[in-house]
Design a protein around this motif. Structure first.
Motif, PDB file in Angstrom:
ATOM      1  N   ARG A   2      17.537  19.601 104.416  1.00 54.69           N
ATOM      2  CA  ARG A   2      16.291  19.615 103.725  1.00 54.69           C
ATOM      3  C   ARG A   2      16.099  18.290 103.200  1.00 54.69           C
ATOM      4  O   ARG A   2      16.828  17.777 102.384  1.00 54.69           O
ATOM      5  N   THR A   3      14.890  17.897 103.269  1.00 52.53           N
ATOM      6  CA  THR A   3      14.294  16.400 102.796  1.00 52.53           C
ATOM      7  C   THR A   3      14.548  16.247 101.186  1.00 52.53           C
ATOM      8  O   THR A   3      14.121  17.112 100.488  1.00 52.53           O
ATOM      9  N   SER A  59      21.728  16.857 103.200  1.00 54.70           N
ATOM     10  CA  SER A  59      21.423  18.223 103.661  1.00 54.70           C
ATOM     11  C   SER A  59      20.340  18.133 104.792  1.00 54.70           C
ATOM     12  O   SER A  59      19.584  17.111 104.944  1.00 54.70           O
ATOM     13  N   TYR A  70      18.232  17.041  93.922  1.00 51.27           N
ATOM     14  CA  TYR A  70      16.978  16.369  94.750  1.00 51.27           C
ATOM     15  C   TYR A  70      16.792  15.107  94.232  1.00 51.27           C
ATOM     16  O   TYR A  70      16.689  14.889  93.113  1.00 51.27           O
TER      17      TYR A  70
END
Length: 146
Positions: free
Chosen positions: A79-80, A77, A39
Motif C-alpha cells: 500500500r502506498t 508494504s 503511514y
C-alpha cells in the motif's frame, strides 16, 4: 520502544534519516499506537518538521525514507505510503498482548506455554505448602514450650 539492536544502526544513520525517524516517532506516539505499521507521507512529514523547526526538502525526505528501508528499520508494504516497523528494533504497543497473539496463533507454542504455566503453578503451590507446614511445625514447638 527502541531495542538495543537498533542502537548501533541508529547512530550510523545520516542526518536526513534521523529527521525522518522523528516523523516515525511522532506518528507512533500519536496516531498508530499498538500497530506495527506507520503511514509516511510528505505532507505529514512537513507538519512534523514545521512544528519542530526542522528544515528538509521533499527529495531529501524521500532519500531518508529510502535509507531507513535499506537499513531494515522500516519495510515498504504494497500500500502506498504504508511502512512496517521492524518489531525486532521498534515496538509500538503492549508487548504482552503482542506475545499473547503469537502464542495463540501457534498451537505448539500455546501447548508449550500452558505446560510451562502449569509447571510454575505446581512449583509455587509446593513452595507455599512447604512454608505452611514449616509454620505449623514452628507453632507446635512454641505451644509445647508454653
Amino acid at each position: 520502544m527502541m531495542y538495543l539492536g537498533l542502537q548501533s544502526s541508529f547512530w550510523q544513520l545520516s542526518q536526513r534519516a534521523h529527521k525522518v525517524f522523528r516523523v516515525i516517532f511522532h506518528e507512533a506516539q500519536y496516531r498508530v499506537i499498538g500497530k506495527d505499521e506507520v503511514y509516511l507521507s510528505w505532507e505529514t512529514a512537513q507538519d512534523v518538521f514545521e512544528s519542530e523547526g526542522i528544515k528538509m526538502s521533499r527529495a531529501t525526505y524521500f532519500r531518508g525514507v529510502a535509507e531507513l528501508v535499506e537499513k531494515r528499520i522500516i519495510a515498504e508494504s504494497v500500500r502506498t505510503g504504508i511502512f512496517f516497523l521492524n518489531p525486532a528494533l521498534i515496538f509500538n504497543g503492549n508487548r504482552a498482548t503482542f506475545i499473547q497473539q503469537i502464542i495463540t496463533d501457534d498451537k505448539e507454542v500455546l501447548k508449550e506455554a500452558q505446560q510451562i504455566t502449569a509447571k510454575r503453578a505446581l512449583e509455587a503451590h509446593r513452595e507455599l505448602s512447604g512454608k505452611k507446614l514449616k509454620n505449623i511445625g514452628e507453632s507446635i514447638k512454641i505451644a509445647k514450650r508454653d
